[in-house]
Design an enzyme around this catalytic site. Structure first.
Site, PDB file in Angstrom:
ATOM      1  CG  HIS A  16      -1.827  -1.065   1.236  1.00  0.00           C
ATOM      2  ND1 HIS A  16      -3.160  -1.057   0.986  1.00  0.00           N
ATOM      3  CD2 HIS A  16      -1.719  -2.414   1.847  1.00  0.00           C
ATOM      4  CE1 HIS A  16      -3.487  -2.346   1.286  1.00  0.00           C
ATOM      5  NE2 HIS A  16      -2.871  -2.925   1.523  1.00  0.00           N
ATOM      6  CE  LYS A 103      -6.619  -7.499  -2.095  1.00  0.00           C
ATOM      7  NZ  LYS A 103      -5.451  -7.063  -1.013  1.00  0.00           N
ATOM      8  CG  HIS A 140      -8.662  -9.005   2.526  1.00  0.00           C
ATOM      9  ND1 HIS A 140      -7.705  -8.104   3.049  1.00  0.00           N
ATOM     10  CD2 HIS A 140      -9.289  -9.293   3.512  1.00  0.00           C
ATOM     11  CE1 HIS A 140      -7.909  -7.925   4.303  1.00  0.00           C
ATOM     12  NE2 HIS A 140      -8.848  -9.025   4.710  1.00  0.00           N
ATOM     13  CG  HIS A 178      -2.729  -9.928   3.520  1.00  0.00           C
ATOM     14  ND1 HIS A 178      -3.984 -10.578   3.342  1.00  0.00           N
ATOM     15  CD2 HIS A 178      -3.428  -8.922   3.119  1.00  0.00           C
ATOM     16  CE1 HIS A 178      -5.015  -9.893   3.182  1.00  0.00           C
ATOM     17  NE2 HIS A 178      -4.595  -8.947   2.952  1.00  0.00           N
TER      18      HIS A 178
HETATM   19  O1  DOR Z   1      -4.102  -4.052   7.869  1.00  0.00           O
HETATM   20  C1  DOR Z   1      -4.474  -3.991   6.841  1.00  0.00           C
HETATM   21  N1  DOR Z   1      -4.340  -2.755   6.190  1.00  0.00           N
HETATM   22  N2  DOR Z   1      -5.052  -4.888   6.028  1.00  0.00           N
HETATM   23  C2  DOR Z   1      -5.623  -4.572   4.877  1.00  0.00           C
HETATM   24  O2  DOR Z   1      -6.052  -5.549   3.950  1.00  0.00           O
HETATM   25  C3  DOR Z   1      -5.527  -3.213   4.272  1.00  0.00           C
HETATM   26  C4  DOR Z   1      -4.595  -2.239   4.872  1.00  0.00           C
HETATM   27  C5  DOR Z   1      -4.719  -0.844   4.591  1.00  0.00           C
HETATM   28  O3  DOR Z   1      -4.966  -0.656   3.493  1.00  0.00           O
HETATM   29  O4  DOR Z   1      -4.644  -0.228   5.611  1.00  0.00           O
HETATM   30 ZN    ZN Z   2      -3.186  -4.993   2.149  1.00  0.00          ZN
END
Ligand code: DOR
Ligand code: ZN
Length: 349
Positions: A16, A103, A140, A178
């Site tokens: 991200h 995704k 996810h 993940h």
């Molecule tokens: O912990 C996470 N943060 N898991 C996710 O799936 C999204 C990510 C985020 O974009 O902050």
């Molecule tokens: Zn993620």
């Protein structure tokens, strides 16, 4: 004892980077250590069309250029699957090489997943087109049903969404992203080579006790949530096994401190600054440093259809541990990097 490791330059198959000022602040940490990074599309609004992906890719490359990091960093783009995604836009974007994967966020599963999918039936035409054109679906893997306990959501997803999807579209390649449980590891192994699993540094290093015993540590809160120790051990075993379907996806997910240290804190661990030191620590402890290159530089590239990088990176084990990475400044706040809670003796040279 091994004290120096030279590896093909690693890739991060789940990242991200956000946008705007946050993108500017965080991109250097990834560009320094990685060749390719698979960029998550959960911006506000999300990256839904090929036009969105093209524009976002340009913003990322401009931010890398401004960051002063001189590297071969290559953002690999993804599209956010919605119930109105147009199959031919996806196929065209993959054919030109603009996108690497699509995704799937179950609606409501995590940060900015409101435009996600409520029913797999509604996205079947897109998934069929992806299967026909060998475009990878990144998932996810958590159900969002309120009755399902948060610690069971990955296992339930595998049983109620992934397995039926695989039966319906066995040719579709799926990255279970993940993974956090022994169930996730098993689903990859049961996938006939068509399912891969990415694993984060934090899920390799911490369990739910680290997050919750002796005080609640919001910087360890992420989704899927960290699980019990036996699951962490299953992940370490998978990552260090040398099996080709397990590879690194950091899920480095920066949030401002104020949004994490809050009565209702955001999910996400910002691990980009020390990912390779963390992974080397885990592999050293498992006596599997010889398997690290496969996990960080080879398996993911092959899964996504790329050559392994011909550039290299070197890590050195020193007597002195790395100091904790400095917080990344934002205009009004800052971002705290992952603190694994153990000394990191491996340094990127
Ligand atoms: O912990 C996470 N943060 N898991 C996710 O799936 C999204 C990510 C985020 O974009 O902050
Ligand atoms: Zn993620």
């Amino acid at each position: 004892m091994t004290t120096r490791l030279t590896l093909a330059r690693p890739d991060d198959w789940h990242l991200h980077l956000r946008d705007g000022a946050t993108l500017e602040s965080v991109v250097a940490a990834s560009a320094r250590d990685f060749h390719r990074c698979l960029i998550m599309p959960n911006l506000v609004p999300p990256v839904v069309t090929s036009t969105d992906a093209q524009a976002y890719k340009e913003r990322i490359l401009a931010a890398v250029a401004r960051s002063g990091v001189d590297s071969d960093f290559t953002p690999m783009m993804t599209l956010y699957l919605t119930e109105s995604t147009n199959p031919s836009d996806v196929v065209d974007a993959a054919a030109t090489g603009l996108i690497q994967a699509v995704k799937l966020y179950p609606a409501g599963a995590t940060t900015n997943s409101d435009s996600g999918v409520t029913s797999m039936d509604r996205v079947m035409p897109v998934l069929e087109a992806m299967a026909a054109n060998d475009i990878v679906l990144c998932v996810h893997g958590e159900v969002t049903t309120p009755e399902v306990d948060i610690f069971d959501r990955e296992a339930r997803f595998i049983e109620t969404v992934l397995h039926p999807l695989r039966q319906r579209l066995p040719e579709l390649r799926v990255t279970l992203e993940h993974i956090t449980t022994a169930d996730g590891v098993q689903a990859v192994r049961d996938g006939d080579g068509q399912v891969a699993g990415s694993i984060t540094p934090h899920h390799l290093m911490i369990n739910r006790n680290h997050m919750l015993v002796g005080g609640i540590r919001p910087h360890y809160y992420c989704l899927p949530i960290v699980k019990r120790e036996a699951h962490r051990q299953a992940l370490v075993q998978a990552a260090t096994s040398g099996e080709a379907r397990f590879f690194l996806g950091t899920d480095s997910a920066p949030h401002a401190r104020g949004a994490k240290e809050s009565a209702c804190g955001c999910a996400g661990v910002f691990n980009a600054p020390n990912t390779l030191s963390c992974v080397a620590t885990v592999f050293e402890q498992a006596e599997a440093l010889d398997k690290m290159e496969g996990f960080v530089s080879v398996h993911g590239a092959r899964w996504y259809g790329h050559e392994v990088s011909d550039a290299t990176i070197t890590l050195e084990r020193r007597e002195d541990a790395r100091s904790l990475d400095p917080c990344v400044a934002l205009e009004q706040d800052d971002i705290q990097p992952f603190d694994p809670g153990v000394p990191l003796y491996w340094h990127v040279v």
